[in-house]
Structures are given as C-alpha cells and as structure tokens.
Design an enzyme around this catalytic site. Structure first.
Site, PDB file in Angstrom:
ATOM      1  N   ASP A  54      -7.508  -3.341   2.345  1.00  0.00           N
ATOM      2  CA  ASP A  54      -7.283  -2.648   1.065  1.00  0.00           C
ATOM      3  C   ASP A  54      -7.706  -3.546  -0.089  1.00  0.00           C
ATOM      4  O   ASP A  54      -7.144  -4.630  -0.273  1.00  0.00           O
ATOM      5  CB  ASP A  54      -5.783  -2.327   0.958  1.00  0.00           C
ATOM      6  CG  ASP A  54      -5.421  -1.663  -0.358  1.00  0.00           C
ATOM      7  OD1 ASP A  54      -6.335  -1.198  -1.065  1.00  0.00           O
ATOM      8  OD2 ASP A  54      -4.211  -1.603  -0.667  1.00  0.00           O
TER       9      ASP A  54
ATOM     10  N   HIS B 293      -4.499   0.549   2.585  1.00  0.00           N
ATOM     11  CA  HIS B 293      -3.598   0.914   1.482  1.00  0.00           C
ATOM     12  C   HIS B 293      -2.287   1.535   2.004  1.00  0.00           C
ATOM     13  O   HIS B 293      -2.290   2.626   2.544  1.00  0.00           O
ATOM     14  CB  HIS B 293      -4.341   1.880   0.551  1.00  0.00           C
ATOM     15  CG  HIS B 293      -3.833   1.884  -0.861  1.00  0.00           C
ATOM     16  ND1 HIS B 293      -3.607   0.745  -1.585  1.00  0.00           N
ATOM     17  CD2 HIS B 293      -3.505   2.906  -1.697  1.00  0.00           C
ATOM     18  CE1 HIS B 293      -3.173   1.060  -2.804  1.00  0.00           C
ATOM     19  NE2 HIS B 293      -3.103   2.369  -2.890  1.00  0.00           N
TER      20      HIS B 293
ATOM     21  N   SER C  38       1.524   1.435  -3.685  1.00  0.00           N
ATOM     22  CA  SER C  38       0.526   1.452  -4.758  1.00  0.00           C
ATOM     23  C   SER C  38       1.246   1.274  -6.105  1.00  0.00           C
ATOM     24  O   SER C  38       2.076   0.365  -6.230  1.00  0.00           O
ATOM     25  CB  SER C  38      -0.236   2.773  -4.678  1.00  0.00           C
ATOM     26  OG  SER C  38      -1.448   2.696  -5.353  1.00  0.00           O
TER      27      SER C  38
END
Lengths: 502, 502
Positions: free
Chosen positions: B433, B458, B182
């Site tokens: 994601d 993710h 991320s």
C-alpha cells in the site's frame, strides 16, 4: 438571600444590576484576580517586570474553516530571554482569565528558576482577557462574539503561538514546559494531555480539573473552607457558622439595615442584606484560598496565615460580644490589613475588567456545581441546575453544556485513564486551598505526580521565593525543579539518540 | 497535462467542469471509496449486513458556543448487539469520508472477532458524509456550511456519541476500542491520543498520519506505487514509465485523439488526453493500494495480487507491441475484470456522492503534498503550494492551513513524543500500500505497536477472513486480537482494583 447556590445565581443578577466580582470570585479559581486587578494591581504599578510585550496575529476560530475563522486578532504575550540561548528550554505560562502582566507579576517562581535552566520565559495571555480582545471593546457584546471564548480555542492558541515562536527563534528543537495556576493550571495540564507534541511536560498548580460533573463531591469546596477555620479555632468556626442567622434576624428588624450599615462602616447606607452577606462570604473564602505561610499581597495585602489571624480576632472579643461585630472585625483584616480604608463600599463596588469573560465561560463549559453541607460554616444549600441554566439562557441566549468538559478532557477515574496514557504532569496543591479538593491529589504513575502540602494554599509554589518561606514550601519547589530537570534531561537524551541513529 | 501535482490541481478543475473522483482518489486514502460507492456498492446490494441504523442528535459545533452551535443534526450510526451483554467491550469504527454502510460492509474483521470479545459493534458515520448531512442537501453549498466539516469536529462527534450511547445502555464502564482504516484509521489513532478517557485503545489500519508537512518525503507515495510494479516486473515498470511520452506524442498528432479513442475503446470520442492520462493513472495507483493476496471486491472486482496480473498482461505482449496498447490492456484488468464493460467512459464519468466533502477537507486541513521523483513510473513533477492554495481560495473562498494538522495532532518526531505520552495504539500497514509510507512503521513503545506486513495492502487486515488468506495475514490479525485482549484485560484489572480499594 445568598447561599452556596444562590450566590452563584445572584452573581448573574449582579451582572445586570450591580457589577462586582466579589461573589463569583469565591466560585471560580482566579476569578478573584479581577478584584485584585482593579484594586491593588495595574501594569503601571509593575514597571519593573522584566518582560517585553509582543502581539501575535492569532486565528479566531481554529475548529471551523468559515470565512470568519480566518479573522485574525492580536494575542498578547510576554517574553524574557535574558537567560536563554537557542536550543535551551522554553517555559510557557498558559494564561488564564485575566491580564497577563498580572499573572507574570505573581508567578515569580519562573523567574527564580529560569537561570538554572537557561530558560526562555513566555507568558501568553488568554483570548478575551486583558488586551487580547478579538473584537476589541465589542468582545463581550453577545454570544456571537463570546462564542469564541472557551478553553479548547485557548489551548489551540497556545499551540499555534508556541510553534510559530519556536520557528521564528530558529529553535524548533527546544523543549517546552508549560506552567499554570488555578484555571491556568487546568489549561497547562490539558495542554500537555492534548498537545504532548508541543509541551514535554506541565506543572499544574492548584488546578481543579476534577471539579466537574459528579467527580468531586459538590460540598467539598465549602467544607474545605470551613475546615481551614475549624482547624484554626473551633469557636471561630462556630461564630462564623452562627453569624448568618444573627445577620438575618437583625436585618429583618426595623432600622436593622441602618444598624448594619453602622456596624459594617459602609460608605453609604445599605439597601439589602445581600451585599453584607457577600462581603463576608468573599472575605472568608478568599482568605482560605490565600492562607499563605508568609505575608503576601496576592488579592489583598495580608499577614502570614491570615485564617489564624482572623480567628484570633474573633476569639479575642470579650464574652457576650455579638457574632456580627466579631465577623465584621475578622473580615476587616481581609479588606483593610493595610489600614487605609475609612469606610467600606459594600454595594456597587468598582467593576472589574474582564469579569464578563469568566461569567461566559461559567455559563457555557465551566459548570462547577457546588453546595453547602450542614457541616460547613455557611448556610446549607443545594445546586439547582435548572435555575442556573435558565439564568444563563436569559443572560446570553445559550444553554450550558454541563458534561462537555469531562467529555472533552476526561476526569472520571482519571487514575485509570492516565496510567495507560499521558505522562510528565505535576499536580501541585496545598490543602489549605479549597480548590485542592477538585484537583489530582494522588500520584498516578511514575511521571504523573501529585505534590501535596498540608499547609500550602492557592498556587503558593508559584510565588517568588522569600526569606521567610517555610521548609515544606522550599521542598515542594525543589521537587518541582528536580522533576522538570528530569523531563528535560530525558528529552535531550531522546533527541540525541534520534540524531545519532539518523 | 496531468502530473503528480497538476493532477491534484486538475482535480479542482474537474469539480467545475467534469465531475469525477478518479483523479483525486489517488491522492487521498479512501477517496476511492466514492468511486466504489457509485459504481459497485449501494446499500440495496448489502441487505444482509447485520447492523441496525440509528440517528443521534449531534451538536453542530463543539468548539464555539454561538447560537448556531446549538443546532442539531442527525448523525447516523450502525449497531450490532448480537454478541454483547452489559459491561462487555464496545468496538467502535470511526467512520471516514463516505457512507457508513459501505465501511461496515468492508470491515468484516470486526464481525469476525466480535463473538470472541462479546463485543458491541458500532459504526459511526462521519459528519457531512452519507446520510449525516448537517444542512441536508445544502451541506456542500459554501464555506458557511462546509466550515463545520473537519477532523476535530468529527472526533468530538465520536466522543459525544459514545458517551451518550454508553450512558443509554447503562454500560458506562464498558471499555471502548476504536478501529479505523485509511482516513478512518487516522481518526482512530488521533481519537485515542486526544480522548484516552473514552477509548482504551485504537487499531489504526493504513493510517497515513505522517503524510503532512515534510515528515514523509513528498515523493514516497508514487515511489511506493512504482516499487510495487518494479517488484512484479522491471519491464512492466519501464513500459508504464515510458508510456506517458508515447501517449503525449500520439495525442499531438493529427487524428491522434481519434486513434486514442479507438485504442481505449471509449464510449464517446475523447476531447483531450487528460482523461486517458487520469484513467490509466487511477488504475495503476488503485491497483497498488488494493494489491490484495486474494480475489477481492473493494473498489472494483480484482484477482489476487492484481499488480502481478497487470504486469503479466504488459509483459505478455509480443515484442514490438506499442506501450499504449500494453498499458490499456493492463488498465482494463482494473476496469473490466468481470468482463461486463463494452466500452469505457473516460470523460464525464458518473459523479460520486459526497466527493465535495473530501475536496473541502483537502483544501483546508488535509494538505498532503506529493511529488513524482525521476525514479517513479510517472512523469516527474513538483508540488506548487501557491497554485494549490489559489485554487482552493477560488473554489471555496478559504485558504488551506497546511501546518494545522501537525500543530493539532503532531507527527514530527512522533517516536520521541509518544514514547513519553500516549499508549495502546496499533498501527497496522502492508508495504504494498503506497499509503504505508506515511504511516507509523516502527514500534514506539510497549503499547504503541507497528504491525507491518511485506505483502499487505490498504487495510487488508480489516477485510473478512477468507479460506484463501495467507499465513502472514492470519498472523497479523492474530497479533491484533492478542493485543486488544491485553488492553481489555488490563482495563478490567485496573477497574477491579479501583472497586476493591473503594
């Protein structure tokens, strides 16, 4: 007494007591520029420079978002667009520690090659130098203001300005190549490494990016200076090497300083030996740096191969002549080649604009340790980091960060690192230049290329071509042009492919 | 009323009136972590994590040399050395916007592969998060303190800490590979690009480094969320898409909010529709992000392929059931899979530690414009930059720099740029994601490689291996390990050559 180390330290004492740039200049690439600026160069003397000055509203602090960070200062840059059209390349000189007009005047290479590339020429002034003073005349007041003077902020300035300029020219797709000499060459190389999305390549001339930490032997700079003289004449080297003791002995005698004042034709009687020492030291070091193959006026007007000329003077004295009279005569070539000086101002020489700027950088990030080995023509000396740091603390209230440059930009085992990352950098050097020892002298990959000439000096390739240029210099420049052509060709080919595939 | 844009803006209103992280979490990779931190995670619950905490005296401001810059704060980092010996690789997780213990607990992949590489594991906490607060509990007070919170300072922190750690371990020659998911993945990729002399490679999982400026279409994030639901069931997508109007109509009725409170089983009666809207919105967005192939507890405990499960619930209602009851039931899967909730706290949800940190980053450099297209399952909306900037100014007294990230790190035509510079980066993504759309999805060169899975979510590759992992996930991880092995092999081979030639 001045020495490789104490000169550096002495230089801080100078800041307080005797403003002059002579001593420090030997230590920092381009610090010599200041001297030239005040002695031989000024904007008024270069009215014919084909550039137009602009001023860009620049962010003071790119790396914090504090209220003061949004403060704007006006950064000067020069433009020549006579050969350019939209979409054609943009050549940017990443300005170093001085007035940008002066760099433009001494980087004729870009003007020489601009027509071939139909290139826009942009010379960007480094923050805190020339007219680009974020806090006006208060810029050098204290660490509160000087804090914003460092290489990372300067690189971000270049990035922001170039992006904005391209946008305003409606030429976002123009390839940008960066050029720089000396500290400006360090910035050009680092800019390509840190901002590859903005510059497609860099030509870094005489850029000692490895002069930090323990990457390059600390004695290499003065060993290289000595090598220049030794190559010219072994006797010359030995006279200089032994002159320091003779000077010291004479100055210790009663009336010694008066005799020295007479011998050195000083405008006023000397107060100490230090200024003689520095005056000679600077002459020998600068002359090695600018040991150009043609007559030139970079720092001072000088003949072609001035080291050889100095040694001819030293060697030409009759047997029995004192070493002191010989080194004075040699140094006079440097200070008085144009024969205009009636006497020499060794003490309280005119202050050089912007000197404080580099002092600050040297006291914070640009820590380049240097020593004099027993083999050099200077008295042996060590580098005392603690003493150096104490003086910086006393002068500015900040401690140096001696490992910061190599943490931020690397340098150790640079071949191994750049072999697997980076690309499109030329490191050009001439081995006459003592700074070459701290630069990249070996080709690293197919696109990170070292161009080294045996007889070249401090960024000689950046000077305007002259009819007297030797073949090796023409060849070096030709190779540079060819490599840059390939970068640009590849860039447009890549771009075409993207457009074709879109 | 909340919308793709106004949610973002609403989020700032929340800061003042209703502290909650739900709304913003949808907009920022990892913002959801906060919620998890406060609701399902705490250090006490992970006593078995095999890491030891350390605290490094870190420089506050790497990029100015002002008196305050030398201020030190203590940066937390975790170490696992059970598989390591001197000279062996070091794997560093470049911490993102939250407590580093939590990232360590959710990045089991590194523990899984450490024995194979005899790797030292290091998780470095990002400044201004977790325990790494430069100004203690005053860290979030104002722009004066928050100014030092940004990605460039964070990257320099990593550089300084890693260099110091290697030195203290007498293992300067150990190759370092950085990992991040991320925002942490963005940092890992950028770290490799900016500090190739410190990290030999980076695995950037679900790193939306292209979610800036106009590189990625602004509607792509919510289009991708919608796509997940549409793929699971067209009816499901349509029910959600049409539920917003039904909610609005009901709330406009007399007693409408009371009925909504009953339907949504709120612990207290609702004061406005906004919180319902956000509650649903977050459930749909987060569930898309963590649409993992196995049961998992990342943000909340959820079954395997939770989007499909949600749609089963929506589709399973008898004909004629209201859309509102259907979406409530679906969202309940997200909020109450473990069946522990008797009622739902839609308003004044518990504040999440450290939320202010990301708010600040979003208001300064991390400007990721988003819109909802007509095709998305959310009400269409535009991005109003001016309104966004005004709110940031009001909240923090600073203006965003919307083009700064792409100036500092690039992103436009990234293929063209990284093809001729950079190397050794893996961009891993799962197309479930929604953040994948802002990442690098195509291999750029022989050493800048995109690993994309159709069914991944993710940074699923960073989770600990489980017996239920599907083959495509095992294969993705196997490829990652193989590539990292090659980087390390090359590094040692290069090093050997240097030593042999010395």
């Amino acid at each position: 007494m001045a020495s490789c180390t104490s000169l550096l330290l002495l230089f801080f004492a100078f800041l307080v007591t005797m403003p002059t740039s002579k001593t420090m200049a030997a230590f920092f690439p381009g610090a010599s520029y200041y001297q030239s600026l005040t002695t031989t160069q000024s904007k008024a003397k270069n009215p014919e420079i084909p550039y137009k000055a602009h001023y860009f509203p620049q962010v003071l602090d790119h790396f914090t978002f504090q209220p003061i960070s949004s403060k704007i200062f006006y950064q000067k840059y020069l433009i020549n667009s006579q050969y350019w059209h939209r979409g054609a390349p943009i050549f940017v000189y990443t300005g170093n520690e001085g007035d940008i007009d002066w760099f433009a005047a001494n980087t004729g290479f870009l003007l020489d090659i601009a027509p071939k590339f139909q290139a826009l020429l942009v010379f960007i002034e480094h923050r805190f130098y020339g007219e680009s003073l974020p806090f006006g005349e208060n810029s050098y007041d204290s660490a509160e203001t000087l804090g914003y003077l460092n290489s990372q902020q300067a690189l971000a300035d270049f990035a922001v300005l170039i992006r904005s300029l391209k946008h305003n020219l409606s030429s976002d797709a123009s390839p940008v190549v960066v050029f720089g000499g000396s500290y400006g060459g360090m910035l050009a190389a680092w800019f390509r490494l840190k901002y590859p999305h903005i510059a497609i390549g860099a030509l870094a001339s005489s850029a000692p990016i490895l002069q930090f930490d323990d990457i390059t032997p600390w004695s290499s700079f003065y060993d290289a200076v000595s090598q220049d003289y030794k190559e010219a004449s072994l006797n010359c080297y030995e006279v200089i090497k032994n002159s320091w003791a003779e000077l010291e002995a004479l100055s210790a005698q009663k009336e010694g300083l008066i005799e020295l004042s007479r011998t050195f034709r000083t405008c006023k009687n000397l107060h100490s030996l230090d200024s003689v020492w520095d005056w000679l030291w600077s002459a020998f070091v600068y002359t090695a740096m600018v040991n150009y193959p043609t007559e030139a006026n970079f720092m001072k007007p000088l003949p072609a191969y001035p080291v050889k000329e100095m040694c001819k003077i030293i060697d030409g004295f009759p047997p029995g002549a004192s070493k002191i009279s010989r080194v004075f005569a040699a140094a006079s070539l440097y200070y008085n080649y144009s024969q205009g000086e009636k006497c020499f101002q060794l003490e309280n020489a005119p202050d050089a604009h912007g000197l404080h700027g580099w002092n600050w950088q040297a006291c914070t990030e640009m820590v380049m340790p240097m020593t004099c080995s027993k083999e050099s023509m200077f008295p042996p000396s060590e580098f005392d980091y603690k003493e150096f740091a104490d003086r910086c603390m006393k002068r500015y209230g900040v401690m140096p960060r001696p490992h910061w440059i190599t943490t931020e930009f690397g340098g150790k085992r640079i071949d191994q690192v750049l072999k697997r990352s980076g690309g499109n950098i030329i490191f050009s050097n001439g081995m006459q230049d003592p700074w070459s020892r701290g630069s990249v002298l070996k080709t690293i990959s197919s696109s990170i290329i070292a161009l080294v000439t045996k007889k070249g000096a401090h960024h000689v390739d950046f000077r305007s071509a002259t009819k007297d240029d030797p073949d090796w210099l023409k060849e070096q420049r030709r190779q540079e042009v060819d490599i840059i052509k390939r970068w640009i060709h590849d860039y447009y080919a890549d771009l075409k492919q993207i457009i074709d595939n879109a």
